[in-house]
Scaffold this motif. Structure first.
Motif, PDB file in Angstrom:
ATOM      1  N   THR A  57     -16.196 -74.103  -3.904  1.00 24.08           N
ATOM      2  CA  THR A  57     -16.307 -72.744  -3.371  1.00 24.08           C
ATOM      3  C   THR A  57     -15.031 -71.984  -3.668  1.00 24.08           C
ATOM      4  O   THR A  57     -15.070 -70.826  -4.111  1.00 24.08           O
ATOM      5  CB  THR A  57     -16.590 -72.777  -1.849  1.00 24.08           C
ATOM      6  OG1 THR A  57     -17.846 -73.397  -1.619  1.00 24.08           O
ATOM      7  CG2 THR A  57     -16.602 -71.384  -1.258  1.00 24.08           C
ATOM      8  N   GLU A  60     -19.778 -68.466  -2.646  1.00 25.46           N
ATOM      9  CA  GLU A  60     -20.456 -69.401  -1.765  1.00 25.46           C
ATOM     10  C   GLU A  60     -21.652 -70.017  -2.512  1.00 25.46           C
ATOM     11  O   GLU A  60     -22.205 -69.382  -3.425  1.00 25.46           O
ATOM     12  CB  GLU A  60     -20.961 -68.684  -0.503  1.00 25.46           C
ATOM     13  CG  GLU A  60     -19.847 -68.178   0.397  1.00 25.46           C
ATOM     14  CD  GLU A  60     -19.055 -69.303   1.042  1.00 25.46           C
ATOM     15  OE1 GLU A  60     -19.654 -70.326   1.435  1.00 25.46           O
ATOM     16  OE2 GLU A  60     -17.821 -69.156   1.147  1.00 25.46           O
ATOM     17  N   ASP A  67     -27.615 -75.011  -0.415  1.00 23.66           N
ATOM     18  CA  ASP A  67     -26.728 -75.883   0.351  1.00 23.66           C
ATOM     19  C   ASP A  67     -27.581 -76.850   1.165  1.00 23.66           C
ATOM     20  O   ASP A  67     -28.009 -76.541   2.272  1.00 23.66           O
ATOM     21  CB  ASP A  67     -25.839 -75.036   1.263  1.00 23.66           C
ATOM     22  CG  ASP A  67     -24.717 -75.834   1.906  1.00 23.66           C
ATOM     23  OD1 ASP A  67     -24.721 -77.075   1.804  1.00 23.66           O
ATOM     24  OD2 ASP A  67     -23.841 -75.211   2.523  1.00 23.66           O
TER      25      ASP A  67
END
Length: 112
Positions: A21, A27, A31
């Motif tokens: 990151t 970002e 995830d």
């Protein structure tokens, strides 16, 4: 057949996610406990795979339209199969080895 994805095997997903990151300045778009994916503004997608073979290193994935045809073609040209075609939540992936043992990946986007 562009290279669009590089998957890095990691032992500690949280630590790797924090580092990449910072490195990529973005970002993750995905995830999950099984995959963390980044799409930086330039360059290919970078994925973190906590179930990958850390000793073998990253896998470069070529995006293809017909993964079965591409696997068959590469096997006929001397590649060997490392991991057969498998569904990873929509996309299909496979990993092969070239005649020198180098890993290469194939990725087919989900059909819509």
């Amino acid at each position: 057949m562009p290279i669009r994805t590089i998957t890095v095997p990691v032992k500690n997903l949280d630590a790797a996610k924090a580092l990449y990151t910072k490195l990529l300045g973005t970002e993750p778009y995905a995830d999950a406990p099984y995959y963390v994916g980044f799409r930086p503004e330039s360059g290919p997608e970078l994925g973190l795979d906590p179930h990958g073979d850390v000793a073998a290193g990253p896998v470069v994935f070529w995006h293809v339209d017909d993964i079965k045809a591409e696997v068959d073609s590469l096997l006929a040209a001397g590649a060997t199969e490392e991991h057969a075609i498998r569904d990873v939540g929509g996309p299909l992936i496979a990993t092969l080895r070239d005649p020198d043992g180098n890993r290469l990946g194939l990725y087919q986007a989900p059909t819509t």
